[in-house]
Design a protein around this motif. Structure first.
Motif, PDB file in Angstrom:
ATOM      1  N   UNK A   1      58.713   8.071  52.894  1.00  0.00           N
ATOM      2  CA  UNK A   1      57.441   8.698  53.281  1.00  0.00           C
ATOM      3  C   UNK A   1      57.032   8.279  54.678  1.00  0.00           C
ATOM      4  N   UNK A   2      57.101   6.981  54.956  1.00  0.00           N
ATOM      5  CA  UNK A   2      56.717   6.512  56.285  1.00  0.00           C
ATOM      6  C   UNK A   2      57.676   7.037  57.348  1.00  0.00           C
TER       7      UNK A   2
ATOM      8  N   UNK B   1      49.526  18.392  56.767  1.00  0.00           N
ATOM      9  CA  UNK B   1      50.628  18.399  55.820  1.00  0.00           C
ATOM     10  C   UNK B   1      51.699  19.436  56.155  1.00  0.00           C
ATOM     11  N   UNK B   2      51.400  20.369  57.041  1.00  0.00           N
ATOM     12  CA  UNK B   2      52.368  21.399  57.392  1.00  0.00           C
ATOM     13  C   UNK B   2      53.128  21.092  58.674  1.00  0.00           C
TER      14      UNK B   2
ATOM     15  N   UNK C   1      47.817   3.427  54.738  1.00  0.00           N
ATOM     16  CA  UNK C   1      48.800   4.374  55.279  1.00  0.00           C
ATOM     17  C   UNK C   1      49.109   5.472  54.270  1.00  0.00           C
ATOM     18  N   UNK C   2      49.211   5.120  52.998  1.00  0.00           N
ATOM     19  CA  UNK C   2      49.467   6.122  51.958  1.00  0.00           C
ATOM     20  C   UNK C   2      48.303   7.099  51.849  1.00  0.00           C
ATOM     21  N   UNK C   3      47.078   6.563  51.865  1.00  0.00           N
ATOM     22  CA  UNK C   3      45.898   7.420  51.718  1.00  0.00           C
ATOM     23  C   UNK C   3      45.757   8.366  52.897  1.00  0.00           C
ATOM     24  N   UNK C   4      45.970   7.878  54.106  1.00  0.00           N
ATOM     25  CA  UNK C   4      45.856   8.738  55.289  1.00  0.00           C
ATOM     26  C   UNK C   4      46.942   9.810  55.289  1.00  0.00           C
ATOM     27  N   UNK C   5      48.170   9.403  54.999  1.00  0.00           N
ATOM     28  CA  UNK C   5      49.283  10.357  55.040  1.00  0.00           C
ATOM     29  C   UNK C   5      49.184  11.391  53.930  1.00  0.00           C
ATOM     30  N   UNK C   6      48.543  11.052  52.831  1.00  0.00           N
ATOM     31  CA  UNK C   6      48.405  11.994  51.730  1.00  0.00           C
ATOM     32  C   UNK C   6      47.126  12.796  51.773  1.00  0.00           C
TER      33      UNK C   6
END
Length: 663
Positions: A288-289, A244-245, A233-238
């Motif tokens: 973040x989530x 990102x916008x 989840x961190x890798x996908x969201x980052x």
């Protein structure tokens, strides 16, 4: 030449309406024409947001010489795979059997009886990389048909017979706790520890597998399960996969590190990922989530909502024929919008380099670290979003698909309750109203609509199941009984029309009175979205806790039988059984049922925050719903009744007692 696609409700078919190719939609008349002319059928299958579908259309279908060959020697049929998943499934199976792989655009050559004898995907206009040109392929097919027609027809008939055998129902195999534990061990072996996710490039968001791993962690406390989920989840969201916008996820990453996406955004991906990030936010309270879930929900409402109340299928990968044109940046472009200081800060934060991470010196936007100044971060994003809004925008396939709208209803209703966002719940209700009022025709569900006009394609199993699941969640979120009643009607139809009478617990993807294809599709695997059968098992299990006793045991038994048909799939290929495994985890938990009688926002909030995935939560007045029947107030106070399957705790009246019971 008749323009037979001009009145289509599919944006994909409309994209081809003005081709020089004499296209037919999928219909009996096209095959009758092929039989009368004694020519093969050229079947082309794709969808509106498909990049390589656009490329092949431009290179071949818009070319007058190629079209002349196609028109002279074939009856040409164009199919939107999203509108006719049954047709797509049949010929994708044939394509994979012949070539070992599949994808879109899909190009199949059929006898006038619909039997495939040669299948492939994209073909270039000139020979390339060992592939023949499309014109060379057409010439070879024409020669084979004219010179060896009996041989071609015979081979096609044998292939169809073979495919029917290989798509038979799986044998019964229980999905017990040992299978669930084994699936986690298998997934741990496939896990990309460096980049998150599973396997190599291209890398797809494993939404349903992540949901299973969350539920497994909740039941067992497995640290490994949660670590896989959080890392992915961190890798996908980052990464570049996530916008990102403006929020929302692209279809997949072309690399193993989530840097460069295939830029199309699909409704089903974003609905499923909204559910995953909402569940993670609930479990971990990570800001973040929470942010990613909220931005994904807003993306659905802003960019995919239709005027009629539903949700559009996708945003295109291309803008003006260029992939990613809307989304990528150079350092100079950042500076032009933000100024020198903020431009340099944004380039470092978002990984925009002079060399570029995409093409022609441009970069996708990634979030390489959490910003140390969130107000500055929001200001930068707002200015970049405004500047991006002045660029050409990708096209939108505004076709409303019942199944995918069902997934969106589920995710939005769940997120609305947890985040206390009534606007999201209202949007879920509007979509449900559209589907129930427009897509149900003469008591049967239709798959698609566009601009308020319902399509002709009959609903397949995933449409019935995903919509029923969404309506059951909406019933829990609102307490409105009409959603439960409609869901029950859909489930009863599904059990009657789609069941495999020769294999208890197995289901076909098409109804018993649907158009007969060369074989009746029945794919139990979870791929980009839940299979029809796994979605049905989920809805049946949820409904079993919400309906009266007369139906509860019927639905639960049907859910258990369906899960048992997926046992081998779950044990041997858990990456393609994520939704099945999630249902099995809910079964292992009971499922958890929380009935809250009386008006107690604090008890409801505690239940939503602490109940495990797959739990059924309903609040209302005593006897206002089957789940609340014979469950009175306790000493005049609101009370929560918690059950795990058939075993119930004593009712509790305090948040502390409820949290303890759910733990």
């Amino acid at each position: 030449m008749a323009n037979r696609l001009a009145e289509a409700t599919s944006p994909y078919l409309l994209q081809h309406a003005d081709n020089p190719v004499d296209w037919w939609p999928w219909c009996p008349e096209a095959f009758a024409e092929a039989a009368e002319r004694d020519v093969p059928v050229l079947l082309s299958i794709g969808y509106a947001a498909c990049h390589w579908c656009h490329v092949m259309a431009h290179e071949s279908f818009e070319d007058a010489d190629t079209a002349e060959l196609m028109n002279r020697h074939f009856v040409n049929i164009k199919v939107d795979r999203e509108e006719r998943p049954d047709v797509d499934a049949v010929y994708m199976t044939a394509t994979q059997a012949m070539t070992g792989q599949g994808g879109w655009p899909m190009t199949c050559f059929l006898t006038p009886a619909g039997e495939p004898f040669h299948c492939g995907t994209y073909y270039p206009p000139r020979p390339h990389g060992g592939m023949p040109s499309f014109k060379q392929l057409l010439a070879a097919i024409v020669e084979a048909w004219n010179q060896r027609s009996d041989e071609v027809r015979g081979a096609a008939g044998k292939l169809v017979a073979s495919l029917a055998k290989h798509t038979a129902a799986l044998p019964v195999s229980d999905v017990d706790v040992s299978v669930l534990d084994g699936a986690v061990a298998s997934l741990l072996g496939d896990f990309d520890r460096r980049n998150g996710g599973f396997g190599g490039a291209p890398k797809f968001p494993p939404s349903m597998v992540l949901e299973f791993l969350i539920r497994h962690h909740e039941r067992t406390g497995s640290v490994e399960s949660l670590s896989i989920v959080e890392a992915t989840a961190d890798a996908m969201a980052g990464g570049g996969l996530y916008d990102q916008l403006a929020g929302g996820f692209a279809r997949y990453s072309v690399d193993e590190s989530w840097i460069v996406p295939h830029f199309e955004k699909m409704l089903y991906d974003n609905a499923l990922l909204l559910g995953v990030y909402t569940h993670l936010a609930r479990l971990t309270d990570s800001p973040t989530y929470r942010r990613v879930a909220a931005e994904t929900a807003e993306f659905l409402l802003r960019d995919l909502a239709t005027a009629e109340g539903g949700f559009a299928s996708s945003l295109d990968a291309d803008t003006d024929g260029v992939e990613g044109l809307t989304y990528v940046w150079t350092p100079q472009q950042l500076t032009e919008v933000l100024g020198e200081e903020d431009g340099a800060w944004a380039a470092e934060l978002f990984g925009v380099t002079p060399e570029g991470t995409f093409e022609h010196g441009t970069s996708t936007l990634r979030l390489l670290r959490e910003p140390d100044d969130f107000a500055r971060f929001e200001s930068v994003r707002a200015r970049l979003s405004a500047a991006r809004g002045t660029r050409p925008q990708p096209g939108r396939d505004d076709k409303v698909v019942a199944a995918w709208n069902g997934l969106a209803i589920t995710a939005l209703a769940q997120a609305a309750v947890f985040f206390e966002e009534p606007e999201w719940l209202t949007a879920a209700g509007r979509a449900a109203d559209l589907l129930v009022n427009l897509h149900v025709v003469d008591g049967r569900l239709r798959r698609t609509s566009r601009d308020g006009q319902v399509g002709d394609s009959a609903g397949v199993l995933e449409d019935y199941a995903c919509l029923a699941d969404g309506l059951l969640v909406l019933h829990q979120a609102t307490g409105e009984k009409r959603w439960l009643d409609t869901a029950v009607s859909l489930l009863d139809d599904a059990l009657q029309r789609f069941a495999d009478s020769d294999n208890v617990g197995a289901f076909f993807d098409t109804a018993d009175d649907a158009e007969a294809l060369v074989h009746r599709p029945a794919d139990p695997s979870d791929n980009a979205s839940p299979s029809g059968a796994s979605a049905l098992a989920s809805a049946l299990l949820t409904a079993s806790a919400l309906v009266g006793h007369d139906r509860a045991s019927l639905y639960r038994e049907a859910a258990e039988q369906a899960v048992s048909r997926a046992g081998l799939l779950a044990a041997r290929a858990p990456r393609f059984a994520g939704h099945w495994l999630s249902v099995a985890e809910a079964l292992a938990q009971g499922p958890v049922q929380v009935a809250i009688v009386g008006d107690s926002p604090s008890l409801l909030a505690a239940a939503v925050r602490k109940a495990h995935g797959g739990a059924v939560i309903l609040a209302g007045a005593p006897d206002s719903s089957p789940l609340l029947t014979d469950r009175p107030l306790v000493d005049g106070q609101p009370a929560a009744y918690v059950c795990h399957g058939y075993v119930c705790d004593r009712p509790v009246t305090s948040v502390e007692e409820l949290v303890s019971s759910l733990s």
